[in-house]
Design an enzyme around this catalytic site. Structure first.
Site, PDB file in Angstrom:
ATOM      1  N   CYS A  22       0.821  -1.214   0.000  1.00  0.00           N
ATOM      2  CA  CYS A  22       0.000   0.000   0.000  1.00  0.00           C
ATOM      3  C   CYS A  22       0.857   1.267   0.000  1.00  0.00           C
ATOM      4  CB  CYS A  22      -0.907  -0.048   1.232  1.00  0.00           C
ATOM      5  SG  CYS A  22      -1.761   1.486   1.615  1.00  0.00           S
ATOM      6  N   CYS A  64      -0.076   3.837   2.655  1.00  0.00           N
ATOM      7  CA  CYS A  64       0.363   3.364   3.983  1.00  0.00           C
ATOM      8  C   CYS A  64       1.799   3.794   4.245  1.00  0.00           C
ATOM      9  CB  CYS A  64       0.274   1.844   4.074  1.00  0.00           C
ATOM     10  SG  CYS A  64      -1.402   1.184   3.913  1.00  0.00           S
TER      11      CYS A  64
END
Length: 107
Positions: A32, A35
């Site tokens: 991600c 993230c």
């Protein structure tokens, strides 16, 4: 200086649900991009908020039970737990000010 720490299926109850202080949980995944962008902000928050709030990370790929239990469908999902319960949550990478407001709203 406080730092973010990893929490697993095995340690989640003790580290999050039984914590006497509020806990900001970062549900994330290695793949991600957002993230990875929010990770340094969370490290800053952990340092700045010190003993007032614990900041932890849960890799949802390595710990699918926690992700399932809290219906995490998108990452990053940032959830504040207080008294063993999730009380506030946001999805997606957020600015530091937004995360400070999220945490301070439950203190």
């Amino acid at each position: 200086m406080a730092a973010t720490r990893a929490v697993t299926d095995a340690t989640f109850v003790d580290e999050v649900l039984r914590s006497e202080t509020p806990v900001l949980v970062d549900f994330w995944a290695e793949s991600c991009g957002p993230c990875r962008r929010v990770a340094p902000v969370l490290d800053e928050l952990a340092s700045e908020l010190g003993d007032r709030v614990k900041v932890v990370k849960v890799d949802i790929d390595a710990n699918p039970d926690i992700a399932r239990d809290y219906a995490v469908l998108s990452v990053p999902t940032l959830t504040v737990f207080k008294g063993g319960l999730p009380v506030r949550s946001v999805t997606g990478a957020r600015a530091k000010g937004d995360l400070v407001h999220l945490v301070e709203s439950v203190l």
